[in-house]
Design an enzyme around this catalytic site. Structure first.
Site, PDB file in Angstrom:
ATOM      1  N   MET A   1      70.024  88.662  37.923  1.00 35.36           N
ATOM      2  CA  MET A   1      69.558  89.248  38.800  1.00 35.36           C
ATOM      3  C   MET A   1      69.382  90.540  38.834  1.00 35.36           C
ATOM      4  O   MET A   1      70.225  91.203  39.756  1.00 35.36           O
ATOM      5  CB  MET A   1      70.221  88.574  40.095  1.00 35.36           C
ATOM      6  CG  MET A   1      69.373  88.363  41.330  1.00 35.36           C
ATOM      7  SD  MET A   1      69.392  89.958  42.676  1.00 35.36           S
ATOM      8  CE  MET A   1      69.712  91.271  42.147  1.00 35.36           C
ATOM      9  N   PRO A   2      68.555  91.254  38.405  1.00 28.87           N
ATOM     10  CA  PRO A   2      68.463  92.585  38.528  1.00 28.87           C
ATOM     11  C   PRO A   2      67.642  93.100  39.660  1.00 28.87           C
ATOM     12  O   PRO A   2      66.766  92.485  40.121  1.00 28.87           O
ATOM     13  CB  PRO A   2      67.629  93.136  37.401  1.00 28.87           C
ATOM     14  CG  PRO A   2      67.825  92.156  36.268  1.00 28.87           C
ATOM     15  CD  PRO A   2      67.965  90.686  37.179  1.00 28.87           C
TER      16      PRO A   2
END
Length: 134
Positions: A1-2
């Site tokens: 989850m950047p």
């Protein structure tokens, strides 16, 4: 989850900005196998003279089309995985007409406990979200 922050100089169309953001997201999807809906980008346009991006002594010139990218993500990916991501981002942005010398990426790692997706909870810690493994 950047979480991805993108800084550019003003002057691109809305469509170009969307293509730029989407290209970065598509590269992350391909290289890290994150879910499609893990799409968290902040795109900021700056007036001329607010972005300074020299070559760090590598011997090339950047243009006013420079794209400054910060990728905040959980630690644990190999250096090879990061290199593949950098290349994929540059490739996707090349498709959008952005020269390789105008792609600058800063990569920042943290831990699962450093994220809250809402409601004041660290969902990776509470178990509401599975910690990404790739």
């Amino acid at each position: 989850m950047p979480l991805v922050r993108i800084d550019v100089n003003q002057g691109r169309s809305r469509g170009d900005l969307q293509k730029l953001s989407r290209g970065i997201h598509d590269a992350i999807l391909a290289e890290y196998g994150i879910p499609e809906r893990d799409y968290f980008h902040i795109l900021t346009e700056h007036p001329e003279g607010q972005i300074f991006a020299q070559d760090a002594g590598l011997g090339f010139e950047r243009t006013k089309g420079v794209v400054m990218i910060q990728i905040f993500t959980q630690g644990g990916r190999s250096q090879d995985a990061k290199q593949r991501l950098f290349a994929a981002v540059a490739g996707k942005l090349a498709e959008a007409g952005i020269a390789g010398e105008d792609v600058f990426i800063g990569y920042v790692e943290n831990t699962a406990g450093d994220w809250s997706f809402g409601f004041g909870r660290a969902q990776y810690v509470t178990g509401e979200l599975a910690v990404p493994r790739k």
